[in-house]
Design an enzyme around this catalytic site. Structure first.
Site, mmCIF file in Angstrom:
data_model
loop_
_atom_site.group_PDB
_atom_site.id
_atom_site.type_symbol
_atom_site.label_atom_id
_atom_site.label_comp_id
_atom_site.label_asym_id
_atom_site.label_seq_id
_atom_site.Cartn_x
_atom_site.Cartn_y
_atom_site.Cartn_z
ATOM 1 N N GLU A 89 0.814 -1.207 0.000
ATOM 2 C CA GLU A 89 0.000 0.000 0.000
ATOM 3 C C GLU A 89 0.859 1.275 0.000
ATOM 4 O O GLU A 89 0.519 2.247 -0.654
ATOM 5 C CB GLU A 89 -0.916 -0.007 1.234
ATOM 6 C CG GLU A 89 -2.178 0.805 1.034
ATOM 7 C CD GLU A 89 -3.061 0.788 2.273
ATOM 8 O OE1 GLU A 89 -2.796 -0.007 3.187
ATOM 9 O OE2 GLU A 89 -4.007 1.585 2.322
ATOM 10 N N ASP A 90 1.952 1.263 0.728
ATOM 11 C CA ASP A 90 2.684 2.514 0.969
ATOM 12 C C ASP A 90 4.065 2.614 0.325
ATOM 13 O O ASP A 90 4.745 3.611 0.489
ATOM 14 C CB ASP A 90 2.877 2.724 2.483
ATOM 15 C CG ASP A 90 1.560 2.787 3.241
ATOM 16 O OD1 ASP A 90 0.546 3.119 2.606
ATOM 17 O OD2 ASP A 90 1.545 2.501 4.448
#
Ligand code: MN
Length: 491
Positions: A62-63
């Site tokens: 996600e990051d």
């Protein structure tokens, strides 16, 4: 890095470190602190290696630029599957709307969330470890975010931990959250518990000595320890008992751990021979385990000096399971479980966690595009609770049978006091309509509206009652008179 780590885990630590390079947490520490903390929690819970690796990498997709493909080629399909699940879950949580394309259009987002999770319950365990560390470091966030996360934890994640019988986790999650949700009440109750424990200390020592002597005389092998009541569970109990602390009988509890089930009942007999058991307070959760699989004998007794003490009697295995729940079963069955996950199924879960199986089967059917009647899915995750939604998608949990005014007062007393109507699932409804699991509830208000005494018949939660009574400027004793008068008028 830990020298005990396997080569595979060490590689995962390096991969996470590289991926999060340069990122910072709100606490000001390098980001890698967080995945490492999640790793440690999962290790403490005794989780398997794939879960620990997925825990290390849970925020990467996600990051960071790291992709699921890279994780798969480095650590294999199961790890990639778990990381993907955690990623999906966090996006689901943000919107609670678009979990996955294969999910049917049920209005119950929470059910959808659970089905999305049903693929592999380890996803949920990683998520719980993630949430636990985020809560432990919540002070770094701005106050409005603190409250929001803490509230969500109390409403969703702590009950889930309970449903998985992860007692230690439930207590830590709920007490950490409650501190942010209602700091004054937390302080008040924490002091109350401390004071109570201090005053009970001496008599408790005496009771321990008496019980120890009696059990030894019967040649029962045992360990005895005190158990401290958690702040949040006291808060909830007080709400149930009209804030009357004298009705709370388990403020002081002693825990006795013995070798086997026979000794559990023997120990119970010894205690009842020593003290007077209170009527209706003997609970045999060994013969009839709680829905989450919790097993123990409970009894509340009155000592000769009129002290009220609760005893909890259980075997070592029951104790492990009460504290670590699902994680404990993973620990005991790790190999079998890992093998079965590879085959895509869970077979060796304890029977009391069969609801997980049911969840899994349903998820698999949905994935294959088969039709499933969700109403038949008896998850019973929260037997006594329903989850309803605000039009914005925020989850509100209420007891079964709650009415629109209970919901309104839960949102805010300003909203409760000015209710003129309610829309349930987009349709105008009335204030007598019981809310159902998954309802989307929109409260209509008007500035000119004032609270009515008739509303006392249209609420079931003590929270709403308190607020309404305050708004009506009634004292508790006056409620009955008001109700009587209203009844007289009706007839
Ligand atoms: Mn995280």
């Amino acid at each position: 890095m830990n020298s005990k780590d396997s080569e595979r885990v060490q590689r995962a630590v390096e991969m996470a470190r590289k991926a999060h390079e340069g990122q910072m947490r709100k606490t000001g520490e390098p980001y890698i602190v967080h995945p490492l903390a999640v790793k440690k929690i999962l290790e403490e819970w005794g989780m398997d290696e794939d879960t620990i690796i997925a825990g290390l990498l849970h925020d990467t997709v996600e990051d960071t630029p790291l992709t699921l493909e890279e994780i798969k080629s480095e650590f294999g399909e199961p790890v990639a599957f778990l990381v993907d699940g955690v990623t999906k879950l966090s996006t689901a949580r943000n919107g609670m709307r678009d979990i996955d394309t294969y999910l049917p259009a049920t209005k119950d987002n929470f059910l959808r969330l659970m089905i999305a999770l049903g693929d592999d319950i380890r996803v949920l365990i990683i998520k719980l470890a993630d949430r636990l560390h985020n809560l432990r470091t919540l002070s770094a966030l701005p106050p409005d975010k603190q409250k929001k996360i803490a509230k969500e934890t109390l409403e969703v994640f702590a009950p889930l931990a309970d449903r998985l019988n992860m007692g230690l986790l439930r207590v830590e999650l709920s007490d950490l959250s409650f501190k942010y949700v209602d700091p004054r009440r937390f302080e008040e109750l924490a002091n109350l518990i401390a004071k109570y424990n201090k005053s009970a200390e001496k008599s408790l020592q005496k009771i321990r000595a008496e019980v120890t002597a009696a059990l030894k005389k019967e040649k029962i092998d045992f360990e005895i320890s005190g158990r401290v009541k958690s702040v949040y569970s006291l808060h909830k109990k007080l709400a149930k008992h009209n804030q009357n602390i004298n009705e709370i009988y388990d403020l002081t509890a002693l825990r006795i751990i013995v070798g086997d089930i026979t000794d559990c009942y023997l120990a119970l007999g010894v205690i009842h021979a020593l003290y007077t058991p209170m009527e209706g307070r003997i609970k045999d959760y060994i013969a009839m385990p709680k829905q989450n699989g919790y097993r123990s004998l409970h009894t509340t007794v009155i000592t000769k000096d009129k002290h009220i003490v609760e005893f909890q009697i259980r075997t070592r295995e029951m104790h492990e399971y009460a504290e670590r729940g699902l994680a404990a079963s993973f620990y005991y069955n790790e190999q079998k479980l890992t093998e079965n996950y590879k085959k895509g199924k869970i077979e060796h879960l304890p029977t009391n966690l069969l609801w997980i199986n049911e969840l899994q089967t349903t998820a698999a059917k949905l994935r294959e595009g088969k039709k499933v009647d969700l109403k038949k899915l008896k998850l019973n995750l929260f037997a006594d609770k329903i989850f309803v939604y605000t039009p914005k998608g925020d989850i509100i949990d209420l007891p079964k049978g709650a009415l629109p005014l209970d919901f309104a007062y839960r949102l805010h007393s300003e909203i409760g006091d000015h209710v003129v109507g309610v829309k349930i699932n987009g349709k105008m409804s009335n204030l007598n309509k019981r809310l159902e699991q998954g309802d989307i509830v929109e409260i209509l208000t008007s500035k000119n509206q004032t609270p009515k005494t008739s509303w006392l018949d249209r609420i079931i939660t003590s929270h709403a009652r308190q607020k309404l009574m305050r708004a009506l400027r009634l004292k508790p004793a006056e409620e009955k008179t008001v109700k009587k008068k209203r009844k007289a008028k009706k007839t």
